[in-house]
Design an enzyme around this catalytic site. Structure first.
Site, PDB file in Angstrom:
ATOM      1  CD  GLU A  40      -1.460  -0.589   3.575  1.00  0.00           C
ATOM      2  OE1 GLU A  40      -2.647  -0.830   3.287  1.00  0.00           O
ATOM      3  OE2 GLU A  40      -1.060  -0.473   4.733  1.00  0.00           O
TER       4      GLU A  40
ATOM      5  NE  ARG B 175       7.245   9.005   2.035  1.00  0.00           N
ATOM      6  CZ  ARG B 175       7.257  10.022   2.876  1.00  0.00           C
ATOM      7  NH1 ARG B 175       7.743  11.168   2.494  1.00  0.00           N
ATOM      8  NH2 ARG B 175       6.823   9.885   4.108  1.00  0.00           N
TER       9      ARG B 175
ATOM     10  CB  CYS C  94       3.367  35.406  13.203  1.00  0.00           C
ATOM     11  SG  CYS C  94       3.075  36.870  12.238  1.00  0.00           S
TER      12      CYS C  94
HETATM   13  C1  LIG Z   1       1.029   6.026   5.707  1.00  0.00           C
HETATM   14  C2  LIG Z   1       0.733   4.619   5.468  1.00  0.00           C
HETATM   15  C3  LIG Z   1       1.031   4.039   4.240  1.00  0.00           C
HETATM   16  C4  LIG Z   1       1.753   4.767   3.135  1.00  0.00           C
HETATM   17  O1  LIG Z   1       3.057   5.079   3.486  1.00  0.00           O
HETATM   18  P1  LIG Z   1       4.026   5.753   2.381  1.00  0.00           P
HETATM   19  O2  LIG Z   1       5.293   5.972   3.114  1.00  0.00           O
HETATM   20  O3  LIG Z   1       3.382   7.015   1.982  1.00  0.00           O
HETATM   21  O4  LIG Z   1       4.158   4.783   1.275  1.00  0.00           O
HETATM   22  C5  LIG Z   1       0.654   2.730   4.039  1.00  0.00           C
HETATM   23  N1  LIG Z   1       0.021   2.026   5.003  1.00  0.00           N
HETATM   24  C6  LIG Z   1      -0.274   2.556   6.206  1.00  0.00           C
HETATM   25  C7  LIG Z   1      -0.989   1.753   7.198  1.00  0.00           C
HETATM   26  C8  LIG Z   1       0.070   3.865   6.481  1.00  0.00           C
HETATM   27  O5  LIG Z   1      -0.212   4.375   7.674  1.00  0.00           O
END
Ligand SMILES: *Cc1c(COP(=O)(O)O)cnc(C)c1O
Length: 436
Positions: A291, A294, A362
């Site tokens: 999953e 980024r 600020c």
């Molecule tokens: C944030 C997150 C991701 C994605 O992480 P990346 O570093 O953006 O690839 C995947 N799974 C879970 C459970 C997350 O919290």
């Protein structure tokens, strides 16, 4: 080319994003603005999907971790590309549903889902809950039972490893607010409780070890611990785990000092490791889910600002201030995240000046970076920060009553507004006049 093929310089010496002149974009849409090259996201989706199918089998399903960049248009795009999504809140689920995203391809995350979140998610037909803890397990089981359904779930497990990244984005160690740890016995406990719930179908396990990871090693380590645990569940409970979600976290190149990652190759390597581990542990290869957040969207983005004041403090630093800052990109303030910045209207000139890039709030901590290599700047220049597609708009705030910038999507060289710029009136939309 600057870092990626879609960032380039044209004959006028201007930065181009997805082939479009960044100075023209700033003129047309104003600053600050988030610019997103749609093709980059689509290509990344295809890379993940093709590699996952090739190495994990036809039913492989990469999920887009939509907390990285969440707005209506992105769910439509990801649906078209055939990926699933992971949502972490009622608001993300709502956005996905409004975009028409197929509910059965949604995985619902979060360490503290409210009763309302659980009810709403069941009612919209969310395919899979990633259950974090026992409280949630029982709350979900009760709601599913009430509706006479069997809800598919994964259990979030903390494998207990340190991916050597920043603490705030490292989530796989035992002392974490996420999941149930294997070493404390809580993971096996929740597995047994889940198996015993007739209204829940325990499809598999999930772990997410952290973010901005450049090596396969932490994933291999996680896979080793998770496959051993799957084998233990098989021998102790006679239960077969059918799905293993190894989370997101593959790194992104933000500066010239970061390595480039070939995601397809990384997926191939992870697959080889998992396959070997399944054989070693005598278990059937589960369906593998990844999953990424980024790594699907970060590189696609750039933020355009207008330079305001430039201060050279004799004997100290140079400050370039822009018309945005921590409200549109809090990542330097939060994690000291490094970015690449340049003056878009003089992009062909060498970045031989050093400056601290300051926002307009600020707040002394309102910086986008320190000691950055950039061109000499003057008031009115357009300044671009690259690779801002992930965790910028998604984390944006209205601190100092600054309206959030728009999202401009570029497709086939044509820019379109995907999210409008907030107005001052938007900022007051929920304020109630209490009279006297
Ligand atoms: C944030 C997150 C991701 C994605 O992480 P990346 O570093 O953006 O690839 C995947 N799974 C879970 C459970 C997350 O919290």
């Amino acid at each position: 080319m600057i870092l990626y093929n879609h960032f380039d310089v044209n004959e006028k010496g201007h930065l181009t994003i997805g082939g479009v002149d960044a100075v023209d974009l700033a003129k047309e849409f104003g600053t600050p603005s988030y610019i997103i090259d749609e093709e980059v996201i689509r290509n990344n989706c295809r890379t993940y999907l093709n590699a996952a199918r090739k190495h994990f089998g036809k039913d492989a399903l990469p999920l887009y971790a939509s907390k990285a960049l969440c707005f209506t248009g992105i769910y439509k795009l990801v649906a078209e590309e055939g990926l699933g999504v992971d949502c972490v809140s009622g608001g993300e689920l709502y956005t996905a549903r409004r975009a028409g995203f197929p509910a059965e391809k949604i995985y619902f995350h979060g360490n503290n889902k409210t009763d309302k979140d659980i009810r709403d998610a069941i009612d919209m037909g969310v395919g899979t809950f990633v259950v974090d803890n026992t409280d949630e397990l029982y709350a979900l089981a009760a709601e599913a039972e009430k509706r006479s359904i069997t809800q598919r779930i994964l259990l979030r497990i903390t494998p207990g490893i340190d991916p050597h990244t920043h603490k705030a984005i490292s989530t796989g160690n035992v002392d974490s607010k996420f999941g149930s740890a294997i070493v404390t016995g809580q993971a096996m406990d929740i597995v047994k409780k889940a198996i015993a719930e007739p209204s829940l179908d325990l499809a598999g396990l999930h772990c997410h070890i952290g973010s901005q990871i450049f090596d396969i090693e932490p994933f291999a380590e996680a896979a080793e611990i998770m496959t051993e645990f799957i084998a233990k569940i098989k021998s102790e409970c006679g239960y077969e785990i059918r799905e293993l979600n190894l989370g997101g976290g593959l790194g992104v190149r933000y500066t010239e000092y970061d390595r480039e990652i070939d995601y397809a190759e990384a997926i191939g390597e992870i697959s080889a490791v998992v396959r070997g581990l399944c054989e070693k542990n005598g278990i059937t290869m589960p369906r593998i889910i990844l999953e990424p957040g980024r790594s699907l969207v970060a590189a696609a983005g750039a933020t355009l600002y207008t330079v305001g004041s430039v201060k050279e403090i004799t004997g100290f630093k140079n400050y370039i201030s822009v018309d945005g800052g921590m409200p549109d990109n809090p990542r330097y303030a939060l994690y000291s995240s490094q970015y690449t910045a340049l003056i878009a209207n003089r992009a062909s000139e060498p970045r031989d000046y050093r400056a601290t890039l300051a926002g307009r709030c600020c707040e002394s901590g309102d910086l986008l970076g320190e000691n950055m290599e950039i061109q000499r700047a003057k008031r009115g220049d357009i300044l671009a920060v690259l690779v801002t597609g992930a965790y910028n708009y998604a984390m944006a705030s209205n601190y100092n009553k600054l309206p959030r910038p728009p999202i401009i999507m570029i497709k086939g060289g044509v820019p379109r507004i995907a999210v409008k710029r907030e107005s001052y009136a938007d900022l007051l939309a929920n304020d109630v006049d209490l009279g006297d």
